[in-house]
Scaffold this motif. Structure first.
Motif, short mmCIF file in Angstrom:
data_model
loop_
_atom_site.label_atom_id
_atom_site.label_comp_id
_atom_site.label_asym_id
_atom_site.label_seq_id
_atom_site.Cartn_x
_atom_site.Cartn_y
_atom_site.Cartn_z
N SER A 1 0.83 -1.20 0.00
CA SER A 1 0.00 0.00 0.00
C SER A 1 0.86 1.25 0.00
O SER A 1 2.03 1.21 0.37
N SER A 2 0.25 2.34 -0.41
CA SER A 2 0.96 3.63 -0.34
C SER A 2 0.73 4.30 1.01
O SER A 2 1.32 5.31 1.31
N ARG A 3 -0.12 3.69 1.83
CA ARG A 3 -0.33 4.19 3.19
C ARG A 3 0.90 3.89 4.01
O ARG A 3 1.43 2.79 3.95
N CYS A 4 1.34 4.83 4.81
CA CYS A 4 2.57 4.53 5.52
C CYS A 4 2.57 5.03 6.97
O CYS A 4 3.61 5.03 7.60
N THR A 5 1.42 5.42 7.53
CA THR A 5 1.45 5.78 8.95
C THR A 5 1.53 4.50 9.77
O THR A 5 1.02 3.45 9.38
#
Length: 132
Positions: free
Chosen positions: A90-94
């Motif tokens: 995913s491009s989510r990175c939190t």
């Protein structure tokens, strides 16, 4: 770094609503010798393909998708007894989002885009006896 060739013993499913991402990941898998690198556009399709008896050694799962997202799909697949290696991509990175995704039943997580080094890392975790 070129991807290692792991032969034809591994099958993979790419789950991503972005057609370009699916094709890139499928091509990367193909260059590593992974067969049956099929692709579906959302988590519901991933669950349905398994309901129809298909099984994969590796599932590359996007997080944000319409219909059924990656978290829901991973939980559903695990509840169905699917033991495949599921890797969140995913491009989510939190940290919080990654933790929630991992807690859904992932074996591993990598930030998009996948590259040869990341794929080699995934394939090494699947079977450490593979060598380059």
């Amino acid at each position: 770094m070129a991807p290692r060739n792991f032969g034809t013993q591994i099958t993979a499913l790419v789950v991503d609503d972005n057609v370009l991402n699916r094709k890139i990941h499928q091509k990367l898998l193909e260059s590593a010798g992974v067969r049956n690198q099929e692709g579906v556009a959302n988590g519901k399709e991933a669950v349905e393909i398994h309901c129809h008896g298909r099984r994969f050694d590796l599932i590359l799962m996007d997080m944000d998708m319409p219909v059924m997202n990656g978290l829901e799909a991973t939980k559903e697949l695990r509840s169905m007894g699917i033991g495949s290696m599921i890797v969140g991509v995913s491009s989510r990175c939190t940290e919080t989002e990654i933790r929630k995704f991992m807690e859904s039943g992932l074996n591993d997580y990598h930030e998009k885009p996948l590259n040869s080094a990341k794929l080699n890392s995934i394939l090494d975790k699947m079977n450490p006896s593979f060598t380059s």
